[in-house]
Structure formats: C-alpha cells, structure tokens
Motif scaffolding. Structure first.
Motif, short mmCIF file in Angstrom:
data_model
loop_
_atom_site.label_atom_id
_atom_site.label_comp_id
_atom_site.label_asym_id
_atom_site.label_seq_id
_atom_site.Cartn_x
_atom_site.Cartn_y
_atom_site.Cartn_z
N LYS A 83 -41.76 -71.51 32.20
CA LYS A 83 -42.20 -69.92 31.29
C LYS A 83 -43.37 -69.35 32.11
O LYS A 83 -43.16 -68.04 32.28
CB LYS A 83 -42.59 -69.81 29.64
CG LYS A 83 -42.08 -70.17 28.37
CD LYS A 83 -42.59 -69.61 27.36
CE LYS A 83 -41.36 -70.03 25.89
NZ LYS A 83 -42.51 -69.93 24.76
N THR B 116 -32.91 -70.10 30.29
CA THR B 116 -33.44 -70.83 28.97
C THR B 116 -32.81 -71.55 28.26
O THR B 116 -31.67 -71.00 28.42
CB THR B 116 -34.39 -70.41 28.01
OG1 THR B 116 -34.28 -70.43 26.87
CG2 THR B 116 -33.93 -68.94 28.39
N THR C 180 -34.74 -67.90 23.18
CA THR C 180 -36.16 -67.70 22.99
C THR C 180 -36.37 -66.09 22.29
O THR C 180 -35.04 -65.35 21.44
CB THR C 180 -37.00 -67.11 24.16
OG1 THR C 180 -36.26 -66.67 24.95
CG2 THR C 180 -36.95 -68.70 24.55
N ASP C 181 -37.50 -65.56 21.57
CA ASP C 181 -37.22 -64.31 20.80
C ASP C 181 -36.68 -63.33 20.84
O ASP C 181 -36.45 -62.64 20.23
CB ASP C 181 -39.31 -64.28 20.49
CG ASP C 181 -40.30 -65.40 20.44
OD1 ASP C 181 -39.98 -65.54 19.02
OD2 ASP C 181 -41.15 -65.46 20.61
#
Ligand code: BES
Ligand code: ZN
Ligand code: ZN
Length: 495
Positions: free
Chosen positions: A385, A469, A473-474
């Motif tokens: 990240k 990714t 993810t969010d």
C-alpha cells in the motif's frame, strides 16, 4: 477507453423530502459529527438499535422510517472522532457506494459531517468524501459478458448553503482528477494482449488529443536513429515494436517545467531471465507508471496549472525469444553510457534511463519525477500500500510527502546511500543494470536511475506495491488502482 460521466452533486434541502434510494449518515463512536437538525434526529434512531455503536466498520440500515421519503437510512461507523482523517472519510464514502451498488441502488445521498465538529477545513472534509464516492463507483467489467453490478447514477452530498456556493469548483476538480485515476486503472487492468505498445500509445494519444496537449510518438525506427539503445534492447525479444510517447502541456508564461516519466512495460515476462510462475500473472500491471503519467497529463490539461509538464512514456513489451537481449549483453544508452545487462528482468531501469536522458537533453526540465513499478524489493520493504520515494532533494521530497498525505497515496522516503553505488559496477561496461548484492534492490534500482540524472532536481517513486490490487479495497476494485494520478495532480499544483 472512454472517460466516465459526471455523477456528483452538492445539495441542501429537507432531508425527509429528498428523493433518493438511500440516505447515508456517517456516525462517530464518541461524538455527534453533524450540525443539521434532521441528521441529528436520525442519528438518534441508532440508539435503540443496540448493535450499532458507530465503531469503525459498524453498519445499520433502517427501512421506511416515518415521514421519510427515502426508503433506507444507512448509518456507517467512523470510530473515534479524534482518529477521523481524510482517508477515513474517503474510505467511508467508497464503502457506502460499494454497499449500495451491491443492493442495486441507483441514487444515494451522503450527509457530510460538519467540518467544525471534526476540527477540519470544509474542503478537507468534502474533497476526500467526493473522491471516495467517485472512485468507489468505478467498476471494470469490460471483459465480462454479464455485468452483474451497475455503478450508481448519482451520489448527492448533503451539506450547508455556504458549502454549495463556495465549493462548486471543487466538484469539477475532483471529477477531473478521479476520471484520470479511473483512466489509469482501466489501462492497468487491461490485459497485455489488448495493450501492445503501439496500441497503448495510440489509445493514450487518442484521448490526449481531446485536451490541449502536444503529442509526439516515436516508432522503433526513430528510436533506433536517435540511439535509444537500452530501450531497444528491452524491446528486442517481442514481436510488438516499442514506442516513446511524449505528452506536453505548455501553458503560456510558465515559469517552471516539470517532466514526469512513467515506466510502460505492457508485459514483463522477465525476458531471458524468465520470471517463475506466481510472479508472471499480474505483470500486465508493469505499465502502471506510464498510465499514471498519461492520466496526469490528461487531467492537468483540464485543470490548467501554471507549470509546464512534459510526460515521457517509454512503452515496451519485455519478452524472451531468439531475438531477445541476453544476460551479459552490453548496450549503449541514449546518453552514450554503456550498460551491461546482467539481468533482463531489470528492464524498467533500462527504458527509464533512455527516456530520462532524452527529456533532460531535449527539454531541460527544472524538475524530473519518475514513476515506476520498478522492484519487487520495494514491495518487500513497504508492503502493497505504500510507495517508495527516493530523492536527494529534501524540499522536493517533502512536497511529495505532503501530497501523499493529502491524497492518501502514501509514500515513504527511502535512502540513496553513496557507498551502495559500487554495487552497480560492471567489469566490462560503464554500469551494470543488476546489483552485485541480492539485498536492497529498491535502493540500487534508484541509484541506477540517479546515474542518468546529472544535476536536475529529481525524485523517483517506486509504485510496485500500490499500483495494483488482487482483491477489491474500500474505494477500488480488483486490478489497477490508478496510484500516482491524484498524487501527481496535487503535487503539480504546488510546484
Ligand atoms: N516489474 C518488476 C518489478 C515488480 C515486481 C513490479 C513485483 C510489481 C510487482 C521489475 O521489472 C523486476 O522484475 N524487477 C526485479 C529486479 C531484479 C531482477 C534486479 C525484481 O524486483 O526482482
Ligand atoms: Zn522485470
Ligand atoms: Zn518490470
């Protein structure tokens, strides 16, 4: 790849009467975040539902509340008030949008917390919320027959009158930058068979030409004529010919010029030093630096910053074949330096070396920043990240760190130790593309690039970790993350 439509609005009014599929209310664990009476009244309803405390990740949906036009009110927990920052607001809005997409909703309204209550500036609250919603609404399903989820058509942000008057410009800015991020995401997620260098360069150019950018594309013959020996060595193994794309944003009266250079390996097989299974599968993402640079220029052409920007994008496929460069080959780069290719998988630094040498000679920028998925070692060091930031220039590094903090695209400064330079010595050529030590690979890669910089102010950002990714993810789906676009757009406005 086409750009997406507008969908964000700032609105006010009677919350009970607004027509929307869901009203989303962020709630803290230990404090009231809202000033609007109607929102405060609604948050009161969570108290009877024992399972919702406003802790991070808490969710509660209430249906068909009396007198409420919207059929749903969704409460999302933000945790402790003191811990709330711009990233938690971005994440909350991304989550809200994704949740509502999964429920097949079309329009939602998110109540923005009061900036006063959060002790933040209004813009500091609104900007990340708008970003989280916009980015969370992106779905990459171009290659799916059945499109299971549909993006929301509209996300409204409920806030005060003064916000609506003063921040309408913010909306278009967020849309421009996030559209850039999405463009980069889609390029990165596109499989390598659909973005061979020529095709990828043309695709970028076709989108860039809608803005006020000067576009140049060099083909393999021109690259040969000009002496891009390092870049051509990487390209040698592939049937797909390399391209160098230059995108120039040249506003009148610019006092400074920054060059951004992005690694564009459309597939990194490793070449003759073929990568093992497990390391090959995601290597379509090895052009993430190129995607970030191209998307930044396309966005910048709309935002019209005062600085001149030269995007330099070497695009190559790294493949093994009878024509491929061999370990031990010595090539001459654009600047005349000889390079011993001791590992064909350390190809990124080769194409960047030529691209950097070219832009320094032809454009003499004041600042040069390169962005590259350069080393697995950087992912080992900082995880998936956080990007590695390398720069001998404290002031430039500090500006990048500030932009990283603001945009949530985190960078961590790494060292450039002089005594590690000797690890790049070659017995036969001016430099080796491979360190003689197996340790500190992200550092030695950065040191290799620094050998081509001379005295220009420079920073290198290794995005091998955060560019991609595997799982959603969010506020990002699986695939390219578009990392770097928001960071660079913010930075450019500060230079
Ligand atoms: N594209 C890779 C780096 C990479 C690794 C990006 C993992 C994203 C995820 C790069 O070209 C590479 O292969 N680097 C080698 C360098 C080594 C041969 C000196 C590496 O990191 O192993
Ligand atoms: Zn490689
Ligand atoms: Zn690579």
């Amino acid at each position: 790849m086409e750009e997406k439509k507008v969908m964000l609005r700032l609105i006010k009014g009677d919350l009970y009467k607004l027509k929307t599929d869901a009203v989303v209310i962020p709630v803290a664990e230990d404090a009231q975040l809202h000033e609007n009476e109607q929102v405060i009244l609604l948050t009161g309803k969570t108290e009877t539902a024992g399972e919702f405390r406003g802790a991070k990740g808490d969710e509660l949906t209430l249906y068909n509340l009396p007198a409420m036009k919207s059929p749903r009110v969704i409460f999302l927990g933000l945790g402790k008030k003191d811990k709330i920052d711009s990233e938690s607001l971005r994440v909350l809005c991304g989550k809200a949008v994704k949740k509502c997409i999964k429920s097949s909703l079309k329009n939602i309204l998110i109540a923005a917390p009061s900036s006063g209550k959060l002790g933040m500036e209004i813009k500091e609250v609104l900007e990340p919320m708008l970003e989280g919603a916009f980015l969370g609404n992106h779905i990459f399903d171009k290659y799916k027959g059945e499109k299971k989820n549909k993006p929301l058509e509209k996300v409204d942000f409920f806030s005060e009158q003064k916000v609506m008057i003063n921040f309408s410009g913010l909306l278009s800015q967020v849309e421009t930058v996030c559209n850039g991020t999405i463009l980069a995401r889609e390029w990165v997620s596109t499989p390598s068979n659909c973005k061979k260098p020529e095709q990828f360069a043309k695709n970028i150019a076709s989108i860039a030409k809608k803005g006020s950018l000067i576009i140049k594309i060099f083909d393999e013959k021109k690259l040969e004529r000009l002496g891009f020996g390092a870049m051509l060595a990487v390209a040698a193994g592939s049937h797909s010919k390399p391209r160098l794309l230059i995108l120039e944003y040249a506003p009148k009266g610019a006092k400074k010029t920054v060059s951004i250079v992005g690694k564009g390996i459309t597939f990194d097989s490793g070449g003759i030093n073929l990568k093992p299974p497990g390391s090959l599968e995601d290597m379509k993402m090895d052009m993430s630096g190129a995607a970030a640079v191209a998307a930044t220029l396309i966005s910048a052409a709309k935002m019209k910053p005062k600085v001149g920007i030269i995007g330099v994008i070497p695009i190559v496929e790294n493949m093994p074949s009878g024509e491929a460069a061999r370990p031990g080959d010595i090539v001459t780069g654009y600047n005349g330096k000889t390079i011993e290719i001791n590992n064909t998988d350390a190809e990124g630094r080769l194409i960047l070396a030529d691209a950097i040498s070219y832009v320094l000679k032809e454009y003499r920028p004041d600042i040069l920043i390169d962005v590259a998925t350069l080393t697995g070692a950087c992912v080992v060091a900082l995880g998936e990240k956080i990007a590695g930031l390398f720069s001998p220039d404290d002031e430039l590094a500090e500006k990048i760190i500030q932009s990283a903090k603001k945009t949530g695209e985190r960078c961590w400064r790494m060292p450039l130790p002089e005594d590690y330079r000797e690890l790049l010595k070659s017995e036969f050529a001016d430099i080796s593309n491979m360190s003689s030590s197996k340790w500190g690979g992200a550092i030695t890669a950065a040191l290799f690039l620094s050998e081509f910089i001379k005295d220009t102010r420079w920073a290198h950002i290794d995005i091998a970790g955060p560019a991609y990714t595997k799982k959603e993810t969010d506020y990002c789906g699986a695939g390219g993350t578009g990392f770097g676009v928001r960071l660079l757009c913010d930075l450019i406005q500060k230079l």
